[in-house]
Design a protein around this motif. Structure first.
Motif, PDB file in Angstrom:
ATOM      1  N   ARG A 204       0.722  -1.059  -0.145  1.00  0.00           N
ATOM      2  CA  ARG A 204      -0.086   0.049   0.105  1.00  0.00           C
ATOM      3  C   ARG A 204       0.872   1.133   0.104  1.00  0.00           C
ATOM      4  NH1 ARG A 204      -4.640  -1.697   4.261  1.00  0.00           N
ATOM      5  NH2 ARG A 204      -5.327  -3.698   3.287  1.00  0.00           N
ATOM      6  N   GLU A 206       1.158   3.925   1.340  1.00  0.00           N
ATOM      7  CA  GLU A 206       0.567   4.771   2.500  1.00  0.00           C
ATOM      8  C   GLU A 206       1.170   6.267   2.352  1.00  0.00           C
ATOM      9  OE1 GLU A 206      -1.261   4.138   4.794  1.00  0.00           O
ATOM     10  OE2 GLU A 206      -1.323   1.814   4.850  1.00  0.00           O
ATOM     11  N   PHE A 214       4.414  -0.635  12.024  1.00  0.00           N
ATOM     12  CA  PHE A 214       3.038  -0.496  12.315  1.00  0.00           C
ATOM     13  C   PHE A 214       2.475  -0.059  10.878  1.00  0.00           C
ATOM     14  CE2 PHE A 214      -0.958   1.323  12.827  1.00  0.00           C
ATOM     15  CZ  PHE A 214      -1.517   0.452  13.941  1.00  0.00           C
ATOM     16  N   ARG A 215       2.813   0.832  10.241  1.00  0.00           N
ATOM     17  CA  ARG A 215       2.311   1.296   8.920  1.00  0.00           C
ATOM     18  C   ARG A 215       3.430   1.478   7.848  1.00  0.00           C
ATOM     19  NH1 ARG A 215      -2.225   2.810   7.949  1.00  0.00           N
ATOM     20  NH2 ARG A 215      -2.757   3.437  10.231  1.00  0.00           N
ATOM     21  N   SER A 216       3.448   0.263   7.180  1.00  0.00           N
ATOM     22  CA  SER A 216       4.574   0.046   6.216  1.00  0.00           C
ATOM     23  C   SER A 216       4.057   0.020   4.879  1.00  0.00           C
ATOM     24  CB  SER A 216       5.127  -1.272   6.331  1.00  0.00           C
ATOM     25  OG  SER A 216       5.371  -1.546   7.631  1.00  0.00           O
ATOM     26  N   PHE A 219       4.187  -4.917   3.327  1.00  0.00           N
ATOM     27  CA  PHE A 219       3.905  -5.863   4.575  1.00  0.00           C
ATOM     28  C   PHE A 219       3.306  -7.304   4.175  1.00  0.00           C
ATOM     29  CE2 PHE A 219      -0.720  -4.932   4.729  1.00  0.00           C
ATOM     30  CZ  PHE A 219      -0.857  -3.707   3.899  1.00  0.00           C
ATOM     31  N   GLN A 221       0.096 -10.028   5.177  1.00  0.00           N
ATOM     32  CA  GLN A 221      -1.027 -10.234   5.712  1.00  0.00           C
ATOM     33  C   GLN A 221      -1.202 -11.796   5.820  1.00  0.00           C
ATOM     34  OE1 GLN A 221      -3.817  -8.184   3.098  1.00  0.00           O
ATOM     35  NE2 GLN A 221      -3.937  -6.904   4.578  1.00  0.00           N
ATOM     36  N   GLU A 288      -5.083  -0.482  15.876  1.00  0.00           N
ATOM     37  CA  GLU A 288      -5.714  -1.487  15.131  1.00  0.00           C
ATOM     38  C   GLU A 288      -4.697  -2.789  14.726  1.00  0.00           C
ATOM     39  OE1 GLU A 288      -8.032  -0.992  11.502  1.00  0.00           O
ATOM     40  OE2 GLU A 288      -7.345  -2.861  10.810  1.00  0.00           O
ATOM     41  N   LEU A 289      -4.892  -3.876  15.441  1.00  0.00           N
ATOM     42  CA  LEU A 289      -3.903  -5.001  15.040  1.00  0.00           C
ATOM     43  C   LEU A 289      -4.477  -6.080  14.002  1.00  0.00           C
ATOM     44  CD1 LEU A 289      -1.783  -7.446  15.655  1.00  0.00           C
ATOM     45  CD2 LEU A 289      -2.892  -7.705  18.090  1.00  0.00           C
ATOM     46  N   LEU A 290      -5.769  -6.134  13.912  1.00  0.00           N
ATOM     47  CA  LEU A 290      -6.395  -6.959  13.054  1.00  0.00           C
ATOM     48  C   LEU A 290      -7.661  -6.599  12.648  1.00  0.00           C
ATOM     49  CD1 LEU A 290      -8.299  -9.562  13.992  1.00  0.00           C
ATOM     50  CD2 LEU A 290      -6.046  -9.774  15.345  1.00  0.00           C
ATOM     51  N   GLY A 291      -8.369  -7.089  11.618  1.00  0.00           N
ATOM     52  CA  GLY A 291     -10.122  -6.897  11.606  1.00  0.00           C
ATOM     53  C   GLY A 291     -10.578  -7.950  11.203  1.00  0.00           C
ATOM     54  N   SER A 330      -8.661 -10.750   9.171  1.00  0.00           N
ATOM     55  CA  SER A 330      -7.500 -10.212   8.299  1.00  0.00           C
ATOM     56  C   SER A 330      -6.454  -9.676   9.446  1.00  0.00           C
ATOM     57  CB  SER A 330      -7.681  -9.072   7.538  1.00  0.00           C
ATOM     58  OG  SER A 330      -6.867  -8.734   6.744  1.00  0.00           O
ATOM     59  N   GLY A 332      -2.358  -8.497  10.211  1.00  0.00           N
ATOM     60  CA  GLY A 332      -1.217  -8.020   9.665  1.00  0.00           C
ATOM     61  C   GLY A 332      -0.099  -8.529  10.495  1.00  0.00           C
ATOM     62  N   ARG A 335       2.134  -5.943  12.431  1.00  0.00           N
ATOM     63  CA  ARG A 335       1.401  -5.418  13.595  1.00  0.00           C
ATOM     64  C   ARG A 335       1.266  -6.588  14.697  1.00  0.00           C
ATOM     65  NH1 ARG A 335      -3.210  -1.291  11.362  1.00  0.00           N
ATOM     66  NH2 ARG A 335      -1.696  -0.325   9.905  1.00  0.00           N
TER      67      ARG A 335
HETATM   68  P1  ATP Z   1      -5.600   1.099   9.053  1.00  0.00           P
HETATM   69  O1  ATP Z   1      -6.734   1.658   9.384  1.00  0.00           O
HETATM   70  O2  ATP Z   1      -4.551   1.141  10.112  1.00  0.00           O
HETATM   71  O3  ATP Z   1      -4.716   1.860   7.583  1.00  0.00           O
HETATM   72  P2  ATP Z   1      -7.118  -0.908   7.528  1.00  0.00           P
HETATM   73  O4  ATP Z   1      -8.202  -0.797   8.129  1.00  0.00           O
HETATM   74  O5  ATP Z   1      -6.821  -0.088   6.256  1.00  0.00           O
HETATM   75  O6  ATP Z   1      -5.703  -0.130   8.440  1.00  0.00           O
HETATM   76  P3  ATP Z   1      -7.211  -3.520   6.641  1.00  0.00           P
HETATM   77  O7  ATP Z   1      -7.636  -3.009   5.153  1.00  0.00           O
HETATM   78  O8  ATP Z   1      -8.275  -3.953   7.307  1.00  0.00           O
HETATM   79  O9  ATP Z   1      -6.423  -2.271   7.364  1.00  0.00           O
HETATM   80  O10 ATP Z   1      -6.229  -4.500   6.453  1.00  0.00           O
HETATM   81  C1  ATP Z   1      -6.055  -6.062   7.271  1.00  0.00           C
HETATM   82  C2  ATP Z   1      -4.787  -5.873   8.195  1.00  0.00           C
HETATM   83  O11 ATP Z   1      -3.488  -5.682   7.358  1.00  0.00           O
HETATM   84  C3  ATP Z   1      -4.896  -4.642   9.036  1.00  0.00           C
HETATM   85  O12 ATP Z   1      -5.541  -4.866  10.469  1.00  0.00           O
HETATM   86  C4  ATP Z   1      -3.571  -4.534   9.542  1.00  0.00           C
HETATM   87  O13 ATP Z   1      -3.095  -5.486  10.565  1.00  0.00           O
HETATM   88  C5  ATP Z   1      -2.665  -4.876   8.255  1.00  0.00           C
HETATM   89  N1  ATP Z   1      -2.196  -3.602   7.643  1.00  0.00           N
HETATM   90  C6  ATP Z   1      -2.980  -2.852   7.098  1.00  0.00           C
HETATM   91  N2  ATP Z   1      -2.422  -1.692   6.470  1.00  0.00           N
HETATM   92  C7  ATP Z   1      -0.948  -2.084   6.754  1.00  0.00           C
HETATM   93  C8  ATP Z   1       0.064  -1.247   6.755  1.00  0.00           C
HETATM   94  N3  ATP Z   1       0.173  -0.060   6.030  1.00  0.00           N
HETATM   95  N4  ATP Z   1       1.505  -1.951   7.212  1.00  0.00           N
HETATM   96  C9  ATP Z   1       1.378  -2.789   8.143  1.00  0.00           C
HETATM   97  N5  ATP Z   1       0.199  -3.505   8.242  1.00  0.00           N
HETATM   98  C10 ATP Z   1      -0.856  -3.156   7.634  1.00  0.00           C
END
Ligand code: ATP
Length: 460
Positions: A204, A206, A214-216, A219, A221, A288-291, A330, A332, A335
């Motif tokens: 992504r 970002e 944490f925000r890479s 990464f 999944q 957020e760790l996961l969803g 899902s 990460g 994370r």
């Molecule tokens: P955020 O709101 O923190 O950007 P997201 O809700 O967009 O995350 P999801 O699309 O639900 O994230 O992605 C599922 C999982 O993938 C997340 O819960 C997280 O663990 C991981 N993840 C998402 N974006 C990143 C990132 N940029 N770097 C590391 N892990 C990520």
């Protein structure tokens, strides 16, 4: 008071980042050339820790269940995948710009950093909040109005650079599962509910990668699409949520650091009818760790519409046919890893000296045990220690030889990387074939017969 605790927590984060680099867990990507923002490289200990987490996930969610199928799909996919899934149109974040130096920021992050909760706000509402609260960029300059920014990395496949050759580095592993749903049904015809699982890289772009891994931008999944009868989505959701908590327990996270957030409609992804985010108390705050999302038949319905191939599932022995609904846990990997490191990082004092160590669960520790001769200049001790080391290494694999410095320094070094036990061969060993086994957490030492070392060190 609050300020103080935030500072202390950030000191903890800094200590973890520094330990991770110094001891060979995680390095900045392309470090030698000044780095590439949002990318990280795993060193010898990090790669093992990461694999241990991923293997545990696979064992828990795939191997120990009888209705889960693994896949490993290509990262590059036909552009139609991302058109049908909605990612080309809607996989966007709000971006605003410093009007003077043109630096770009995620608008919701700017708000959060300035004490305004952006949850549930539309992009216009975020812009209004910036004006109302007179929020400036981190460099003190005015911010522009926001626009949307698509986070997918675009590329071209093959020699032609035209629209037809456009592809994207996948921003989630999920679509590689959906596109294989029909293949798995054709090969195995599993009963509902069943799941398809995949672990692998996601990308992504970002706007502002931050907070260590944490925000890479690149990464990993670990994802499951769990296919269910539309009437049974709720029980499947709850079952996967419970199984997720079991996994978080297995990686050593304390329940009091884990929180469920029922995500409000405005903040859910475009495909979700219900989402529970699992948040963890990281040193940077609760994040957020996961969803776990209820994706309905959104994805399979889109695939059917665009590919013109039926995604319907027929219940065996009946005429009942429908597109299954989907529950998606899902995770990460980064994370999860950052939570494991945050939970494990501990400071205490041993014999009046400050000690920092990783209290990792033994089954995750990159080094299961270290073997040392008490003195490295005594050939009889070295010979015996080498023999014990080779035996243990043969059985356990991740065993380290450590004869540098004095024994106290070796213990500190092993504590710092989370090695649960150190085995020391000393003069008594030569007499009675026992060794000293020293415990990382309690620092206590026990004498164990060499023939009993293996059971004493095995954790599985
Ligand atoms: P955020 O709101 O923190 O950007 P997201 O809700 O967009 O995350 P999801 O699309 O639900 O994230 O992605 C599922 C999982 O993938 C997340 O819960 C997280 O663990 C991981 N993840 C998402 N974006 C990143 C990132 N940029 N770097 C590391 N892990 C990520």
């Amino acid at each position: 008071m609050q300020c103080m605790s935030k500072q202390v927590k950030n000191e903890k984060m800094e200590a973890i980042v520094s330990l991770a680099k110094r001891r060979g867990f995680i390095y900045q990507g392309s470090d030698v050339y000044g780095g590439l923002s949002g990318t990280w490289d795993y060193g010898p200990l990090g790669v093992t820790l990461k694999r241990n987490v991923m293997n545990l996930w696979w064992r828990h969610f795939v191997e120990q269940r009888d209705n889960m199928y693994g896949v490993d799909a290509a990262i590059l996919m036909n552009q139609k995948v991302w058109q049908a899934s909605g990612h080309v149109d809607t996989f966007v974040d709000p971006l605003c710009e410093d009007t003077v130096n043109k630096r770009r920021y995620r608008t919701d992050h700017i708000l959060k950093d300035n004490g305004v909760d952006p949850d549930g706000m539309s992009m216009d509402q975020m812009d209004e909040a910036i004006i109302k609260n007179d929020i400036k960029s981190p460099d003190g300059n005015p911010l522009s109005a926001s626009r949307t920014f698509n986070m997918m990395f675009k590329t071209h496949v093959g020699a032609a650079q035209d629209e037809g050759s456009v592809s994207y580095l996948r921003p989630e592993t999920a679509q590689g599962i959906f596109t294989n749903y029909k293949n798995v049904v054709d090969s195995f015809y599993p009963d509902l509910p069943f799941g398809i699982a995949q672990m692998g890289k996601a990308f992504r772009n970002e706007i502002s990668p931050r907070d260590f891994v944490f925000r890479s931008r690149e990464f990993e999944q670990m994802e499951i699409q769990y296919f269910v009868h539309p009437d049974k989505w709720e029980e499947a959701f709850n079952e996967l949520l419970a199984s997720t908590h079991e996994f978080l327990h297995l990686i050593g996270l304390k329940p009091e650091h884990i929180h469920e957030l029922d995500v409000p409609k405005e903040d859910r992804a475009h495909y979700s009818k219900k989402t529970i985010d699992i948040e963890y108390d990281y040193p940077i705050g609760k994040e957020e760790l996961l969803g776990i999302a209820y994706r309905t038949d959104f994805d399979l319905g889109n695939i059917q519409r665009v590919s013109k191939k039926s995604m319907e599932y027929q219940i065996k022995g009946t005429n009942e046919k429908f597109i299954p609904h989907v529950i998606e846990p899902s995770f990460g990997v980064e994370r999860a890893l950052m939570a494991v490191l945050s939970e494990a990082y501990t400071e205490d004092s041993v014999n009046g000296e400050k000690r920092a160590y990783l209290r990792l669960p033994a089954h995750l520790a990159p080094v299961r045990c270290a073997v040392s001769p008490l003195l490295k200049n005594k050939p009889e001790l070295v010979k015996k220690a080498r023999k014990v080391y080779e035996q243990l290494k043969h059985e356990l694999g991740n065993v380290m030889w450590d004869d540098n410095g004095n024994i106290g320094k070796r213990y500190r070094r092993q504590d710092e990387i989370g090695t649960p036990k150190c085995v020391v061969i000393d003069f008594q060993t030569l007499e009675d074939d026992t060794a000293t086994v020293r415990d990382r957490d309690t620092t206590s030492q026990a004498r164990v017969a060499i023939e009993s070392l293996l059971p004493a060190l095995q954790v599985d």
